[in-house]
Design a protein around this motif. Structure first.
Motif, PDB file in Angstrom:
ATOM      1  N   ILE A  42       0.831  -1.204   0.000  1.00 53.66           N
ATOM      2  CA  ILE A  42       0.000   0.000   0.000  1.00 53.66           C
ATOM      3  C   ILE A  42       0.867   1.256   0.000  1.00 53.66           C
ATOM      4  CG2 ILE A  42      -1.463   1.334   1.575  1.00 53.66           C
ATOM      5  CD1 ILE A  42      -3.042  -1.277   2.037  1.00 53.66           C
ATOM      6  N   GLY A  43       1.989   1.226   0.718  1.00 51.78           N
ATOM      7  CA  GLY A  43       2.907   2.365   0.700  1.00 51.78           C
ATOM      8  C   GLY A  43       3.512   2.592  -0.673  1.00 51.78           C
ATOM      9  N   GLU A  44       3.819   1.511  -1.378  1.00 55.87           N
ATOM     10  CA  GLU A  44       4.402   1.618  -2.718  1.00 55.87           C
ATOM     11  C   GLU A  44       3.408   2.127  -3.740  1.00 55.87           C
ATOM     12  OE1 GLU A  44       7.598  -2.097  -2.226  1.00 55.87           O
ATOM     13  OE2 GLU A  44       5.674  -2.395  -3.236  1.00 55.87           O
ATOM     14  N   HIS A  45       2.106   1.979  -3.454  1.00 59.82           N
ATOM     15  CA  HIS A  45       1.063   2.351  -4.415  1.00 59.82           C
ATOM     16  C   HIS A  45       0.183   3.488  -3.900  1.00 59.82           C
ATOM     17  CE1 HIS A  45       2.007  -0.971  -7.097  1.00 59.82           C
ATOM     18  NE2 HIS A  45       2.011  -1.780  -6.065  1.00 59.82           N
TER      19      HIS A  45
ATOM     20  N   GLY B   9       4.428  -0.639 -19.096  1.00 58.89           N
ATOM     21  CA  GLY B   9       4.149  -2.057 -19.234  1.00 58.89           C
ATOM     22  C   GLY B   9       4.324  -2.862 -17.968  1.00 58.89           C
ATOM     23  N   SER B  10       4.782  -2.219 -16.884  1.00 57.03           N
ATOM     24  CA  SER B  10       5.046  -2.952 -15.640  1.00 57.03           C
ATOM     25  C   SER B  10       3.772  -3.214 -14.845  1.00 57.03           C
ATOM     26  CB  SER B  10       6.029  -2.172 -14.767  1.00 57.03           C
ATOM     27  OG  SER B  10       5.446  -0.953 -14.314  1.00 57.03           O
ATOM     28  N   GLY B  11       2.734  -2.412 -15.045  1.00 56.88           N
ATOM     29  CA  GLY B  11       1.532  -2.539 -14.229  1.00 56.88           C
ATOM     30  C   GLY B  11       1.707  -2.023 -12.810  1.00 56.88           C
ATOM     31  N   TYR B  12       2.805  -1.318 -12.543  1.00 58.41           N
ATOM     32  CA  TYR B  12       3.125  -0.781 -11.222  1.00 58.41           C
ATOM     33  C   TYR B  12       2.733   0.701 -11.220  1.00 58.41           C
ATOM     34  CZ  TYR B  12       5.963   0.058  -7.013  1.00 58.41           C
ATOM     35  OH  TYR B  12       6.399   0.389  -5.752  1.00 58.41           O
ATOM     36  N   TYR B  13       1.629   1.042 -10.563  1.00 58.01           N
ATOM     37  CA  TYR B  13       1.068   2.381 -10.636  1.00 58.01           C
ATOM     38  C   TYR B  13       1.168   3.121  -9.305  1.00 58.01           C
ATOM     39  CZ  TYR B  13      -0.941   1.139 -15.161  1.00 58.01           C
ATOM     40  OH  TYR B  13      -1.107   0.767 -16.469  1.00 58.01           O
ATOM     41  N   ILE B  14       1.386   4.436  -9.408  1.00 56.94           N
ATOM     42  CA  ILE B  14       1.412   5.326  -8.245  1.00 56.94           C
ATOM     43  C   ILE B  14       0.365   6.406  -8.484  1.00 56.94           C
ATOM     44  CG2 ILE B  14       2.820   6.917  -6.891  1.00 56.94           C
ATOM     45  CD1 ILE B  14       5.273   5.370  -8.028  1.00 56.94           C
ATOM     46  N   PRO B  15      -0.694   6.478  -7.663  1.00 51.62           N
ATOM     47  CA  PRO B  15      -1.793   7.415  -7.928  1.00 51.62           C
ATOM     48  C   PRO B  15      -1.391   8.864  -7.679  1.00 51.62           C
ATOM     49  CG  PRO B  15      -2.117   6.336  -5.827  1.00 51.62           C
ATOM     50  CD  PRO B  15      -0.923   5.676  -6.454  1.00 51.62           C
ATOM     51  N   TYR B  16      -2.023   9.751  -8.445  1.00 51.10           N
ATOM     52  CA  TYR B  16      -1.856  11.180  -8.203  1.00 51.10           C
ATOM     53  C   TYR B  16      -2.652  11.592  -6.973  1.00 51.10           C
ATOM     54  CZ  TYR B  16       0.147  12.181 -12.848  1.00 51.10           C
ATOM     55  OH  TYR B  16       0.959  12.250 -13.956  1.00 51.10           O
TER      56      TYR B  16
ATOM     57  N   LEU C 274       8.223   9.389   0.586  1.00 46.72           N
ATOM     58  CA  LEU C 274       8.411   9.659   2.012  1.00 46.72           C
ATOM     59  C   LEU C 274       8.992   8.403   2.658  1.00 46.72           C
ATOM     60  CD1 LEU C 274       4.900  11.245   2.780  1.00 46.72           C
ATOM     61  CD2 LEU C 274       6.912  12.357   1.785  1.00 46.72           C
ATOM     62  N   GLN C 275      10.067   8.562   3.396  1.00 45.76           N
ATOM     63  CA  GLN C 275      10.699   7.408   4.044  1.00 45.76           C
ATOM     64  C   GLN C 275      10.775   7.635   5.550  1.00 45.76           C
ATOM     65  OE1 GLN C 275      14.293   7.401   1.506  1.00 45.76           O
ATOM     66  NE2 GLN C 275      13.712   5.330   0.923  1.00 45.76           N
ATOM     67  N   ASP C 276      10.260   6.657   6.299  1.00 44.48           N
ATOM     68  CA  ASP C 276      10.286   6.694   7.756  1.00 44.48           C
ATOM     69  C   ASP C 276      11.275   5.641   8.242  1.00 44.48           C
ATOM     70  OD1 ASP C 276       7.804   6.064  10.404  1.00 44.48           O
ATOM     71  OD2 ASP C 276       9.887   6.764  10.451  1.00 44.48           O
ATOM     72  N   PRO C 277      12.498   6.029   8.617  1.00 42.99           N
ATOM     73  CA  PRO C 277      13.504   5.034   9.018  1.00 42.99           C
ATOM     74  C   PRO C 277      13.189   4.345  10.336  1.00 42.99           C
ATOM     75  CG  PRO C 277      14.322   7.253   9.399  1.00 42.99           C
ATOM     76  CD  PRO C 277      13.016   7.403   8.680  1.00 42.99           C
TER      77      PRO C 277
ATOM     78  N   ASP D  61      10.143  -1.035  13.712  1.00 42.55           N
ATOM     79  CA  ASP D  61      11.253  -1.235  14.660  1.00 42.55           C
ATOM     80  C   ASP D  61      12.603  -1.038  14.009  1.00 42.55           C
ATOM     81  OD1 ASP D  61       9.313  -3.909  16.019  1.00 42.55           O
ATOM     82  OD2 ASP D  61       9.516  -1.884  16.825  1.00 42.55           O
ATOM     83  N   GLY D  62      12.708  -0.002  13.170  1.00 42.22           N
ATOM     84  CA  GLY D  62      13.988   0.348  12.565  1.00 42.22           C
ATOM     85  C   GLY D  62      14.228  -0.227  11.186  1.00 42.22           C
ATOM     86  N   GLU D  63      13.332  -1.078  10.699  1.00 38.33           N
ATOM     87  CA  GLU D  63      13.506  -1.598   9.339  1.00 38.33           C
ATOM     88  C   GLU D  63      13.218  -0.531   8.291  1.00 38.33           C
ATOM     89  OE1 GLU D  63      11.859  -6.048  10.511  1.00 38.33           O
ATOM     90  OE2 GLU D  63      11.369  -5.203   8.560  1.00 38.33           O
ATOM     91  N   GLY D  64      12.376   0.436   8.622  1.00 37.19           N
ATOM     92  CA  GLY D  64      12.049   1.518   7.712  1.00 37.19           C
ATOM     93  C   GLY D  64      10.810   1.232   6.883  1.00 37.19           C
ATOM     94  N   TYR D  65      10.219   2.310   6.350  1.00 34.29           N
ATOM     95  CA  TYR D  65       8.991   2.197   5.568  1.00 34.29           C
ATOM     96  C   TYR D  65       8.973   3.300   4.522  1.00 34.29           C
ATOM     97  CZ  TYR D  65       4.007   1.989   4.440  1.00 34.29           C
ATOM     98  OH  TYR D  65       2.811   1.876   3.791  1.00 34.29           O
ATOM     99  N   THR D  66       8.491   2.957   3.326  1.00 36.33           N
ATOM    100  CA  THR D  66       8.448   3.893   2.203  1.00 36.33           C
ATOM    101  C   THR D  66       7.015   4.101   1.754  1.00 36.33           C
ATOM    102  OG1 THR D  66      10.656   3.242   1.438  1.00 36.33           O
ATOM    103  CG2 THR D  66       9.208   4.310  -0.168  1.00 36.33           C
ATOM    104  N   PHE D  67       6.641   5.371   1.567  1.00 35.59           N
ATOM    105  CA  PHE D  67       5.314   5.719   1.070  1.00 35.59           C
ATOM    106  C   PHE D  67       5.487   6.642  -0.130  1.00 35.59           C
ATOM    107  CE2 PHE D  67       0.793   5.701   1.749  1.00 35.59           C
ATOM    108  CZ  PHE D  67       0.367   6.837   1.083  1.00 35.59           C
ATOM    109  N   GLN D  68       4.789   6.329  -1.238  1.00 40.57           N
ATOM    110  CA  GLN D  68       4.938   7.082  -2.478  1.00 40.57           C
ATOM    111  C   GLN D  68       3.581   7.587  -2.963  1.00 40.57           C
ATOM    112  OE1 GLN D  68       8.651   4.592  -4.452  1.00 40.57           O
ATOM    113  NE2 GLN D  68       6.583   3.921  -4.843  1.00 40.57           N
ATOM    114  N   PHE D  69       3.593   8.756  -3.556  1.00 38.72           N
ATOM    115  CA  PHE D  69       2.398   9.270  -4.211  1.00 38.72           C
ATOM    116  C   PHE D  69       2.820  10.204  -5.339  1.00 38.72           C
ATOM    117  CE2 PHE D  69       2.339  13.638  -2.537  1.00 38.72           C
ATOM    118  CZ  PHE D  69       3.185  13.523  -1.456  1.00 38.72           C
ATOM    119  N   GLY D  70       1.880  10.519  -6.220  1.00 41.41           N
ATOM    120  CA  GLY D  70       2.197  11.314  -7.390  1.00 41.41           C
ATOM    121  C   GLY D  70       1.665  12.735  -7.300  1.00 41.41           C
TER     122      GLY D  70
END
Length: 725
Positions: free
Chosen positions: A72-75, A102-109, A388-391, A395-404
């Motif tokens: 969900i963070g990636e999309h 062609g990847s089918g990997y979408y990031i919503p606006y 957006l990256q939350d390191p 528990d320190g592994e980190g998390y990435t959230f993307q939007f357009g």
């Protein structure tokens, strides 16, 4: 009688107090239940025999919830944007950006123009989902509902029909899964109602309620930050202003078919005007966006890295790339990227696909006046991916959230989401301020430009003056002051009434800037040195981190030891791909970045200049690896009378793995490239840390895929680049 009356009164008071206390406890209990509401987590009595089953289900629930949150963070808040959005291969006519075609990997606006690109009164929209669900139906597209559907789809694969327990138990589902994620500040928790009949011998039990461990990720704060970025863009036209500035810089120093058409410029050459083809301009625009957009930063973010020049004005010039939000400190890393996606671009006036200047030349007896005016209007829309990256998450592994986001310019102005009526397009000649030398009243400024290393004078260096507007942005009407002669000199005058930024450009050299302050009426001499860019052959060898020894099969997991070999280097494997990035970190100097990409034992060429660099590399190995099925057990102390709890970890097959890399930074000492080393050698060899991927046999050894970062710190001297003359 008086004593009896007193006793009676005390008894009545006591009964009243007791009744009040009981009523208070009853109401308090009711209140607690009401406050918990739908988020109430049900508990049930679980026997010791059922604990492993309950823990197994809840571990699967946690695992699939975590995987779902990452997806969900990636999309941009969606599990699968393709199921919910209107998509198009043209990202400026779509609800989302396709990361790779062609990847089918979408990031919503989360902020974009929903009208046609040719609109004059444009409507804006957002595909930002809400966090909390209400119905959890197939028509509920909240983040919680998306996560629930994702878990429900993937959880059966993790449970695997409870095959790990089939020797002791018969486990039969008695109904469907009801999954409810609960997103709160700081955490996500998932509850599930899933009735299971559990039979062991003649004993029969039922498990119904399951609750995952807390997932440490703060989605509400990430959403708030994303909305703050959007609000800033909506109010300040941050993207549009910086894009227009970029266009102005990309057209300098003079009208040139190899540069962008200028927003406003004039030349005094006789003959035909300079011309461009729109189709070619679009490719130049995309190249410029790919370089410029990553320079946008959020002030106070974890990865904020201000561009520092030799003077305050020069540093302030680059401060236009900084987005200043309400909070001075942002506990996340924030980046902006444009990855070569299609853009909407229209430039006018034009003659079909041809853009050309207006000929204002005049011819009279004994006098010929040659002049061309170039004043082009840009309509431009292009996508930007915000990361957006939350390191601290997980528990320190980190998390990435993307939007357009979508950057939008019409008629050389940023679109206003509340008032998008455009002014009439006017192509009349407006001479740039101070273009006429008679308007410049300073003394003679003599600029002498030389090579920073050889000290030889540089001819053909173009000197420009940029006048910032009242908001601190560089005015599009930059002035060409002159070009250096064979002695590396040019003498000119400057306007005395305002501050200006001098830019010095020359082919094959890094651009330089100078703040002249408020120009003086006396004569001034200014010496400027420029760093020559040189193409260097780049190679990378790897130093192995590999299995040192192992004893037997039964003790393999305990006795396998790994070791780094700093004194031996070997060539890359043919299946290895390397990405090597260079970022110059000299304080007070102009920014400089370069990227090298090569495969196997090959080489590539990269333009570099002297300086101190942060260097990072990643080595991607396409040699497949196989981690076999593995049994993991948890042992309890003898006095608990509990048996070991064991489960099987599924085999892992990977076609490509990040097998290693290199990290040279301020923390472990920057790489210093001296002029002697740059100009006196033909090639540079870098050394990266790489796993011997054939040695990977255990699940826990996958942690070594990122070991190169800590080894780069510990063995920094062993990874110093070498030179070949």
């Amino acid at each position: 009688m008086r004593t009896k009356a007193q006793i009676t009164i005390f008894m009545i008071l006591g009964l009243i107090v007791l009744a009040s206390l009981l009523m208070f406890l009853f109401l308090q209990k009711e209140l607690e239940v009401e406050q918990l509401g739908e988020n109430r987590i049900l508990t049930e009595k679980v026997t010791s025999e059922m604990v492993p089953i309950k823990r197994f289900v809840e571990d699967c629930l946690y695992q699939e919830a975590k995987a779902g949150i990452i997806t969900i963070g990636e999309h941009g808040g969606y599990d699968d944007p393709a199921e919910e959005l209107l998509l198009n291969q043209d990202p400026t006519s779509s609800d989302a950006i396709e990361l790779v075609r062609g990847s089918g990997y979408y990031i919503p606006y989360w902020y974009y123009v929903i009208s046609r690109n040719t609109c004059h009164s444009c409507r804006f929209s957002s595909k930002e989902p809400v966090l909390h669900g209400s119905s959890f139906s197939d028509f509920d597209f909240s983040v919680e509902a998306n996560l629930a559907r994702r878990i429900k789809k993937d959880l059966p694969s993790c449970l695997d029909g409870f095959r790990g327990f089939q020797d002791e138990f018969t486990i039969t589902p008695l109904g469907n899964m009801t999954i409810r994620p609960i997103i709160t500040d700081k955490t996500v928790k998932v509850t599930m109602e899933y009735p299971l009949e559990i039979v062991k011998g003649k004993k029969q039990s039922t498990l119904t309620s399951f609750t995952s461990r807390d997932l440490q990720v703060d989605l509400p704060s990430l959403f708030d930050l994303a909305e703050e970025i959007i609000t800033y863009e909506e109010k300040n036209h941050f993207l549009a202003k910086n894009t227009l500035n970029m266009i102005a810089a990309g057209s300098m120093p003079a009208p040139d078919p190899d540069r962008l058409p200028p927003i406003a410029a004039t030349d005094f050459k006789c003959g035909p005007s300079v011309s461009w083809y729109k189709s070619n301009v679009e490719e130049k625009m995309k190249d410029l966006l790919a370089v410029t957009v990553p320079r946008f930063q959020v002030f106070g973010s974890l990865n904020f890295n201000p561009i520092k020049l030799k003077d305050d004005f020069g540093s302030g010039f680059y401060a236009q790339y900084y987005m200043v939000l309400n909070e001075t400190s942002v506990p996340y890393a924030i980046s902006f990227d444009y990855l070569g996606w299609p853009v909407y671009l229209d430039i006018y006036p034009s003659n079909g696909d041809i853009l050309e200047g207006t000929d204002l030349s005049q011819s009279m007896p004994l006098f010929v006046f040659c002049m061309h005016d170039y004043e082009f209007m840009y309509d431009l829309s292009y996508p930007i991916m915000v990361t957006l990256q939350d390191p601290a998450a997980f528990d320190g592994e980190g998390y990435t959230f993307q939007f357009g986001l979508e950057a939008n310019i019409r008629a050389n102005s940023g679109l206003n989401s509340t008032n998008t009526t455009f002014p009439e397009r006017d192509y009349s000649l407006i001479p740039p301020l101070f273009q006429n030398p008679d308007q410049r009243l300073s003394g003679n400024y003599t600029f002498r430009v030389s090579d920073a290393y050889t000290k030889n004078p540089l001819n053909d260096a173009v000197i420009n003056l940029c006048i910032p507007d009242e908001e601190g942005y560089c005015d599009a009407d930059s002035i060409t002051l002159g070009t250096t002669n064979g002695s590396g000199e040019v003498t000119t005058r400057l306007p005395t009434s305002m501050l200006g930024l001098i830019t010095i450009t020359r082919e094959d050299y890094q651009q330089e800037y100078r703040n002249m302050g408020l120009p003086k009426k006396k004569n001034v001499k200014e010496t400027i040195t420029m760093n020559r860019k040189v193409k260097k052959t780049i190679h990378l060898k790897k130093k192995l981190f590999r299995l040192q020894s192992t004893v037997g099969n039964g003790l393999e997991q305990l006795l396998r030891t790994w070791k780094f070999y700093p004194d031996y280097a070997e060539d890359l494997d043919p299946a290895d791909t390397v990405t090597l990035t260079f970022t110059r970190m000299d304080e007070g100097e102009e920014p400089f970045n370069a990227v090298a990409l090569f495969t196997g034992n090959g080489t590539t060429e990269v333009e570099l200049i002297p300086g101190k660099y942060q260097v990072s590399a990643t080595i991607l190995s396409e040699s497949p690896i196989h981690i076999p099925r593995e049994k993991k057990c948890i042992s309890f102390p003898w006095y608990t009378f509990k048996k070991d709890e064991c489960s099987w970890m599924d085999p892992i097959d990977m076609d490509a793995v990040p097998a290693g890399g290199l990290k040279i930074s301020k923390e472990n000492r920057l790489w210093t490239l001296t002029p002697q080393e740059l100009y006196g050698n033909n090639s540079i060899t870098f050394y990266g840390v790489a796993l011997k991927t054939d040695d990977l046999k255990l699940h826990e050894e996958l942690k070594y895929l990122s070991i190169y970062q800590s080894i780069s710190d510990t063995y920094r001297n062993a990874l110093e680049p070498t030179y070949d003359g």
